[in-house]
Design an enzyme around this catalytic site. Structure first.
Site, PDB file in Angstrom:
ATOM      1  N   HIS A 142       0.817  -1.216   0.000  1.00 48.72           N
ATOM      2  CA  HIS A 142       0.000   0.000   0.000  1.00 48.72           C
ATOM      3  C   HIS A 142       0.849   1.264   0.000  1.00 48.72           C
ATOM      4  O   HIS A 142       2.042   1.221   0.330  1.00 48.72           O
ATOM      5  CB  HIS A 142      -0.920   0.007   1.231  1.00 48.72           C
ATOM      6  N   LYS A 146      -1.029   5.030   4.542  1.00 48.15           N
ATOM      7  CA  LYS A 146      -2.010   4.123   5.165  1.00 48.15           C
ATOM      8  C   LYS A 146      -1.707   3.980   6.655  1.00 48.15           C
ATOM      9  O   LYS A 146      -0.561   3.724   7.035  1.00 48.15           O
ATOM     10  CB  LYS A 146      -1.976   2.763   4.467  1.00 48.15           C
TER      11      LYS A 146
HETATM   12  N1  LIG Z   1     -13.029  -0.856   1.814  1.00 48.21           N
HETATM   13  C1  LIG Z   1     -12.307  -0.308   0.818  1.00 48.21           C
HETATM   14  O1  LIG Z   1     -12.492  -0.622  -0.373  1.00 48.21           O
HETATM   15  C2  LIG Z   1     -11.274   0.718   1.148  1.00 48.21           C
HETATM   16  C3  LIG Z   1     -11.070   1.030   2.463  1.00 48.21           C
HETATM   17  N2  LIG Z   1     -10.187   2.019   2.794  1.00 48.21           N
HETATM   18  C4  LIG Z   1     -10.143   2.355   4.203  1.00 48.21           C
HETATM   19  O2  LIG Z   1     -10.897   3.553   4.385  1.00 48.21           O
HETATM   20  C5  LIG Z   1     -10.350   4.313   5.458  1.00 48.21           C
HETATM   21  C6  LIG Z   1     -10.022   5.706   4.959  1.00 48.21           C
HETATM   22  O3  LIG Z   1      -8.978   5.639   4.003  1.00 48.21           O
HETATM   23  P1  LIG Z   1      -8.394   6.960   3.331  1.00 48.21           P
HETATM   24  O4  LIG Z   1      -9.489   7.725   2.677  1.00 48.21           O
HETATM   25  O5  LIG Z   1      -7.211   6.533   2.555  1.00 48.21           O
HETATM   26  O6  LIG Z   1      -7.908   7.748   4.631  1.00 48.21           O
HETATM   27  P2  LIG Z   1      -7.760   9.333   4.853  1.00 48.21           P
HETATM   28  O7  LIG Z   1      -6.924   9.494   6.074  1.00 48.21           O
HETATM   29  O8  LIG Z   1      -7.339   9.978   3.581  1.00 48.21           O
HETATM   30  O9  LIG Z   1      -9.260   9.806   5.157  1.00 48.21           O
HETATM   31  C7  LIG Z   1      -9.921   9.645   6.365  1.00 48.21           C
HETATM   32  C8  LIG Z   1     -10.735  10.908   6.582  1.00 48.21           C
HETATM   33  O10 LIG Z   1     -11.594  10.710   7.698  1.00 48.21           O
HETATM   34  C9  LIG Z   1     -11.655  11.952   8.373  1.00 48.21           C
HETATM   35  N3  LIG Z   1     -12.187  11.778   9.717  1.00 48.21           N
HETATM   36  C10 LIG Z   1     -11.534  11.415  10.845  1.00 48.21           C
HETATM   37  N4  LIG Z   1     -12.379  11.394  11.884  1.00 48.21           N
HETATM   38  C11 LIG Z   1     -13.602  11.734  11.394  1.00 48.21           C
HETATM   39  C12 LIG Z   1     -14.882  11.867  11.978  1.00 48.21           C
HETATM   40  N5  LIG Z   1     -15.090  11.652  13.293  1.00 48.21           N
HETATM   41  N6  LIG Z   1     -15.928  12.220  11.178  1.00 48.21           N
HETATM   42  C13 LIG Z   1     -15.736  12.439   9.866  1.00 48.21           C
HETATM   43  N7  LIG Z   1     -14.544  12.336   9.255  1.00 48.21           N
HETATM   44  C14 LIG Z   1     -13.485  11.982  10.020  1.00 48.21           C
HETATM   45  C15 LIG Z   1     -10.220  12.460   8.315  1.00 48.21           C
HETATM   46  O11 LIG Z   1     -10.144  13.852   8.619  1.00 48.21           O
HETATM   47  C16 LIG Z   1      -9.875  12.132   6.876  1.00 48.21           C
HETATM   48  O12 LIG Z   1     -10.224  13.206   6.018  1.00 48.21           O
HETATM   49  C17 LIG Z   1      -9.148   3.509   5.964  1.00 48.21           C
HETATM   50  O13 LIG Z   1      -9.556   2.690   7.042  1.00 48.21           O
HETATM   51  C18 LIG Z   1      -8.773   2.653   4.754  1.00 48.21           C
HETATM   52  O14 LIG Z   1      -8.085   1.487   5.093  1.00 48.21           O
HETATM   53  C19 LIG Z   1      -9.483   2.688   1.839  1.00 48.21           C
HETATM   54  C20 LIG Z   1      -9.613   2.377   0.526  1.00 48.21           C
HETATM   55  C21 LIG Z   1     -10.537   1.365   0.070  1.00 48.21           C
HETATM   56  O1  LIG Z   2      -6.062   2.206   3.050  1.00 45.00           O
HETATM   57  C1  LIG Z   2      -6.200   1.848   1.861  1.00 45.00           C
HETATM   58  O2  LIG Z   2      -5.729   2.484   0.907  1.00 45.00           O
HETATM   59  C2  LIG Z   2      -6.959   0.619   1.598  1.00 45.00           C
HETATM   60  N1  LIG Z   2      -7.560   0.043   2.597  1.00 45.00           N
HETATM   61  C3  LIG Z   2      -8.326  -1.139   2.528  1.00 45.00           C
HETATM   62  C4  LIG Z   2      -7.646  -2.233   3.311  1.00 45.00           C
HETATM   63  O3  LIG Z   2      -7.066  -1.966   4.371  1.00 45.00           O
HETATM   64  O4  LIG Z   2      -7.723  -3.393   2.878  1.00 45.00           O
HETATM   65  C5  LIG Z   2      -8.702  -1.523   1.128  1.00 45.00           C
HETATM   66  C6  LIG Z   2      -7.632  -1.274   0.110  1.00 45.00           C
HETATM   67  O5  LIG Z   2      -6.614  -2.198   0.310  1.00 45.00           O
HETATM   68  C7  LIG Z   2      -7.109   0.149   0.207  1.00 45.00           C
END
Ligand SMILES: NC(=O)C1=CN([C@@H]2O[C@H](COP(=O)(O)OP(=O)(O)OC[C@H]3O[C@@H](n4cnc5c(N)ncnc54)[C@H](O)[C@@H]3O)[C@@H](O)[C@H]2O)C=CC1
Ligand SMILES: O=C(O)C1=N[C@H](C(=O)O)C[C@H](O)C1
Length: 255
Positions: A142, A146
């Site tokens: 990643h 992350k």
């Molecule tokens: N299931 C999937 O397909 C995917 C899951 N993820 C997961 O999604 C999550 C976010 O990933 P990213 O966007 O890369 O992280 P990021 O750090 O860019 O975004 C997280 C956002 O949440 C905000 N935040 C924090 N506390 C908050 C609250 N109480 N209320 C509203 N907003 C709040 C932060 O200020 C930030 O803007 C991670 O856990 C990641 O692993 C990421 C990509 C794909």
């Molecule tokens: O944080 C990310 O970027 C991602 N988070 C998810 C994970 O923890 O599996 C999904 C994807 O891998 C991207």
């Protein structure tokens, strides 16, 4: 939501996004704004007043593991269905969500470790292959911003592989190595080794490496752009209200 709004027929589905200024949140807001039949009614991030999302019928959460449970409780208490991509869901957390949902039987929640259709298939193929190979290791890669390791996808894959191995009566993965440096053999999830790589230039990638006498099988998925997660997110947004209770993973929505 008022009774009047609930009775209003067939307007666009009102969607709120939590984590809207994050990497995924920005992409989700764009995807919802561009999609037919859905309307972005709230785009909230840390420090914003969450009550602006009270009017949503579905909330999408891409925040952080430390705030996602509070967000989910808030949604369920208000009868708002939720689509959650945030990681950090242990079995205990999932059980807690089921308990909250038991008091709100009309509410649906979809929690998916990965919304990429290719990633869902990669996990399915890995679970299918698992019973045929004595060795297996997972390598997830990643971007370096992350926050968590191993990834939610790797954890989910390891659990599915472990379940398939147990059902097939396979024993532990063979490994006579002495760990000279702690961590050299990665983390262990349900008996499956998981290695987490972080490097600039990566987005989200995973390999599952299987081994048997005289052969290996590698199943690999790459997300090069966060747009890859959007078809899965929109699928869940459209489906979640017709799936009361908790749905884990996208598999059931793809069938
Ligand atoms: N299931 C999937 O397909 C995917 C899951 N993820 C997961 O999604 C999550 C976010 O990933 P990213 O966007 O890369 O992280 P990021 O750090 O860019 O975004 C997280 C956002 O949440 C905000 N935040 C924090 N506390 C908050 C609250 N109480 N209320 C509203 N907003 C709040 C932060 O200020 C930030 O803007 C991670 O856990 C990641 O692993 C990421 C990509 C794909
Ligand atoms: O944080 C990310 O970027 C991602 N988070 C998810 C994970 O923890 O599996 C999904 C994807 O891998 C991207």
């Amino acid at each position: 939501m008022t009774d009047e709004q609930e009775k209003t027929p067939a307007g666009p589905l009102r969607v709120g996004v939590l984590g809207a200024r994050g990497r995924m949140g920005i992409e989700v807001c764009k995807a919802v704004e561009a999609a037919d039949g859905v309307e972005l009614v709230a785009a909230m991030d840390q420090g914003d007043d969450r009550s602006a999302a009270s009017n949503a019928q579905v909330v999408v959460d891409f925040t952080t593991p430390d705030v996602v449970m509070d967000n989910l409780r808030w949604c369920i208490d208000r009868g708002i269905s939720a689509v959650v991509g945030t990681t950090g869901f242990s079995e205990q957390r999932l059980e807690q969500v089921r308990e909250w949902l038991a008091r709100k039987p009309e509410v649906g929640v979809v929690i998916a470790p990965n919304f990429g259709i290719g990633a869902v298939l990669m996990m399915q193929f890995a679970a299918r292959a698992a019973r045929h190979f004595e060795s297996v290791e997972i390598i997830e890669q990643h971007h370096p911003a992350k926050l968590d390791a191993p990834s939610g996808t790797a954890t989910h894959t390891a659990r599915q592989i472990a379940r398939a191995r147990a059902e097939a009566g396979l024993g532990p993965v063979p490994d006579a190595t002495k760990d000279e440096v702690p961590g050299a053999r990665g983390a262990e999830i349900d008996g499956v080794r998981v290695h987490a790589v972080r490097a600039t230039g990566l987005v989200a990638h995973q390999e599952v490496l299987f081994g048997a006498t005289g052969e290996t099988l590698t199943i690999r998925h790459d997300s090069y752009d966060r747009a890859s997660f959007m078809p899965g997110v929109l699928l869940a947004v459209r489906a979640v209200r017709s799936r009361p209770g908790l749905t884990v993973g996208l598999d059931a929505l793809l069938d």
